[in-house]
Design an enzyme around this catalytic site. Sequence first.
Site, PDB file in Angstrom:
ATOM      1  N   GLU A 158       5.650  40.334   5.335  1.00  0.00           N
ATOM      2  CA  GLU A 158       6.460  39.723   4.295  1.00  0.00           C
ATOM      3  C   GLU A 158       5.730  39.923   2.974  1.00  0.00           C
ATOM      4  O   GLU A 158       4.516  40.149   2.968  1.00  0.00           O
ATOM      5  CB  GLU A 158       6.618  38.215   4.559  1.00  0.00           C
ATOM      6  CG  GLU A 158       5.436  37.339   4.096  1.00  0.00           C
ATOM      7  CD  GLU A 158       4.131  37.583   4.843  1.00  0.00           C
ATOM      8  OE1 GLU A 158       4.172  38.173   5.939  1.00  0.00           O
ATOM      9  OE2 GLU A 158       3.060  37.189   4.328  1.00  0.00           O
ATOM     10  N   SER A 173      -7.752  37.139  -8.741  1.00  0.00           N
ATOM     11  CA  SER A 173      -7.279  37.668  -7.458  1.00  0.00           C
ATOM     12  C   SER A 173      -6.509  38.981  -7.581  1.00  0.00           C
ATOM     13  O   SER A 173      -6.416  39.734  -6.625  1.00  0.00           O
ATOM     14  CB  SER A 173      -6.421  36.624  -6.751  1.00  0.00           C
ATOM     15  OG  SER A 173      -5.347  36.220  -7.588  1.00  0.00           O
ATOM     16  N   LYS A 213      -5.560  41.223  -1.610  1.00  0.00           N
ATOM     17  CA  LYS A 213      -4.769  41.373  -0.389  1.00  0.00           C
ATOM     18  C   LYS A 213      -5.297  42.471   0.536  1.00  0.00           C
ATOM     19  O   LYS A 213      -5.146  42.392   1.748  1.00  0.00           O
ATOM     20  CB  LYS A 213      -3.302  41.655  -0.743  1.00  0.00           C
ATOM     21  CG  LYS A 213      -2.622  40.528  -1.535  1.00  0.00           C
ATOM     22  CD  LYS A 213      -2.318  39.334  -0.665  1.00  0.00           C
ATOM     23  CE  LYS A 213      -1.689  38.191  -1.467  1.00  0.00           C
ATOM     24  NZ  LYS A 213      -1.544  36.963  -0.667  1.00  0.00           N
TER      25      LYS A 213
HETATM   26  C1  LIG Z   1      -2.762  38.590  -7.147  1.00  0.00           C
HETATM   27  C2  LIG Z   1      -2.355  37.500  -6.230  1.00  0.00           C
HETATM   28  N1  LIG Z   1      -3.059  36.356  -6.238  1.00  0.00           N
HETATM   29  C3  LIG Z   1      -2.721  35.340  -5.436  1.00  0.00           C
HETATM   30  C4  LIG Z   1      -1.632  35.393  -4.597  1.00  0.00           C
HETATM   31  C5  LIG Z   1      -1.275  34.198  -3.780  1.00  0.00           C
HETATM   32  O1  LIG Z   1      -1.615  34.300  -2.425  1.00  0.00           O
HETATM   33  P1  LIG Z   1      -2.826  33.519  -1.820  1.00  0.00           P
HETATM   34  O2  LIG Z   1      -2.681  32.084  -2.148  1.00  0.00           O
HETATM   35  O3  LIG Z   1      -2.703  33.788  -0.362  1.00  0.00           O
HETATM   36  O4  LIG Z   1      -4.067  34.084  -2.376  1.00  0.00           O
HETATM   37  C6  LIG Z   1      -0.881  36.573  -4.552  1.00  0.00           C
HETATM   38  C7  LIG Z   1       0.271  36.689  -3.652  1.00  0.00           C
HETATM   39  O5  LIG Z   1       1.094  37.533  -3.692  1.00  0.00           O
HETATM   40  C8  LIG Z   1      -1.248  37.642  -5.409  1.00  0.00           C
HETATM   41  O6  LIG Z   1      -0.542  38.781  -5.416  1.00  0.00           O
END
Ligand SMILES: Cc1ncc(COP(=O)(O)O)c(C=O)c1O
Lengths: 268, 392
Positions: free
Chosen positions: B107, B374, B85
């Site tokens: 948000e 992620s 993020k």
């Molecule tokens: C660690 C992590 N991965 C994935 C996501 C999902 O978001 P996005 O699909 O935008 O990557 C989030 C959302 O809060 C997250 O905190």
Amino acid sequence: MKTYSQVFSEVDGAALIPFFVIGDPDFETSIEIVKAAIDAGADILELGIPFSDPIADGPTIQKADIRSLSNGMTVKKALEFIKQIKVHRDIPIGLLMYYNLVYQYGTEKFFSDFHKAGVNSVLIADLSIDDADEVADPARGAGLDTVFMVTPNTDAERMKLIASKTTGFIYTVSVLGVTGSRNELSGAVEGLVKKIKGVTDVPVCVGFGISKPEHAKTVAAAGADGVIIGSKIVGLIEENLDDKDKAVAEISEFIATVKQALAEGPTQ
Amino acid sequence: MKQKGRFGDYGGFYVPEVLIPALEELEEAFYRFYEDDEFVSELEDLSRHYAGRPSPLYYAKRFSEHVGCKVYLKREDLLHGGAHKVNNTLGQGLLAKYMGKTKLIAETGAGQHGLATAMIGALFGMETKIFMGVVDIERQSVNVHKMKLCGAEVIDVEGGTGTLKDAINDALRYWTAHVTDTFYLFGSACGPHPYPTIVKHFQICIGIEARQQCLDEIGRLPDMVLACVGGGSNAIGIFNEFIDDKDVKLIGIEAGGRSLSSGRHAATLVAGRVGVLHGAKAYLLQDDEGQVYETESVSAGLDYPAVGPEHCMLKDSGRVEYVAAEDKEVLDAFELLSKTEGILPALESAHALAHLVGLKGKLDPETVVVVNLSGRGDKDVGIVEKYRPVKD
Ligand SMILES: Cc1ncc(COP(=O)(O)O)c(C=O)c1O
């Protein structure tokens, strides 16, 4: 079927346009309330079909949407609702919608079915003039007027563009913000109405935050052709959920008072 | 607006008139600054020294042995804040600074985007408000506390299911009333144009690095790239660079919740129908008439009924395959990565791992798979403890 322009030329001063969420708090009560509003002096109705995610609405109308949906309101029942209202009185009706409900129904079919039921226009809160092509042609094809919004931050050039795509009336949003009753009327209203009147002959109705007879008077004095009152009236339903007769009586009385204020004309 | 913001027929900017000037201003500023030398070098500097880019590509040997193929983790979990993020919040935060804005709103679902925004608010000295559903506030309380420590105000959102969708509703409503001085720092590659384009731009560094790391460290491109999909930002961030590599299979994993058949999930692309929510035309979980469904997932970050428009296009074209992983498999995968590698994955990221574990026995042992890790799972320890108490 009575048109907006007939109403605007018939009323002296500004038309009174209350807003209701269809089916709030339930189908039968909602019919009763809307009929009473007509009898008390409403000139045009603005009606919303409840949506799960009303991003342009403040808490009062959000709660009305939830009440209506949890009591079983559907788009199909809204069609029936409008037919019943039109039997009571041939009054112009503008629908206020969120796009997904129209889109899922099928835009053309939605316009044509609701026009047949007695609706004059469909304003989509989350669809701006930039995507108007998606709705303006099918709307006119179905015989509907087109209504779009102008807000305090709309520049003059864009106002002209909006006016050029509008046939019913311009829905003028008096404040930056979502729907909700407010104690003070936005100071921007007068200038905004004048500005729009400067670029177009299309009638101008003002809504968002109008909560008192004096507000309605001020808006009318600024030159508006119609005054839209939503959250204040929807709030009267919320306040009287345990006593439907009282809700009906208070709404009738409020509408009659505003109507009276509008008939008196400007105080100055 | 200069552009239509469409990905095929998806996307667009379905918002109330009052928000149009702000989106126009944002679009204009983005195209003015995104290739500006000063902007680019400032962002690069912050990405390196503040966020910790580039993130490593790590060969997870013991996890690989368990799954039966070669698994490489793109370690976005090691970035400052604990997730991808920060790539987006640094980019948009800098954009806000260049635009002269002093107030940020955002948000958040899992609290990762909220935290990453709060960090940037502190970094640039901007007043920051984070909208968060009450259910998420409870289940991601560690992040709530961190946001407050960074000086942000966390605003409880009671409406609806008290999750991400409702937080976006209220953030949009707030923005409507404060649109002249407030920058809305949107957290995923969804919502109205220009957000899907902007967020993607700031996240594609993940794939650019990962592809080069594969070539440098493995000597070839991977066979598969996996990423979880909530709104779609980490997924588009890693997929984008591989789109033209036709032999690289791309798989996006959504939240299967309790199960697809129970209806209690958030698998938008797998089980949704095209609709319009939060400013964009996209797949949407909704009933026949278009009322949006309540979603359910063990991971707050994927608990969302819509999805980014570009993913909808990639689904239709078949370039990316979208599947769902159920809560139970996800918790298993969380435990497996923790036990085999000593890495606690975010429950969101664990969806991608869970799908891979499900492919066990079906893959050639030489298959090279890159999983976008992620985020890290520190925020989820309480949830995992609740579902799977650790035995002494
Ligand atoms: C660690 C992590 N991965 C994935 C996501 C999902 O978001 P996005 O699909 O935008 O990557 C989030 C959302 O809060 C997250 O905190």
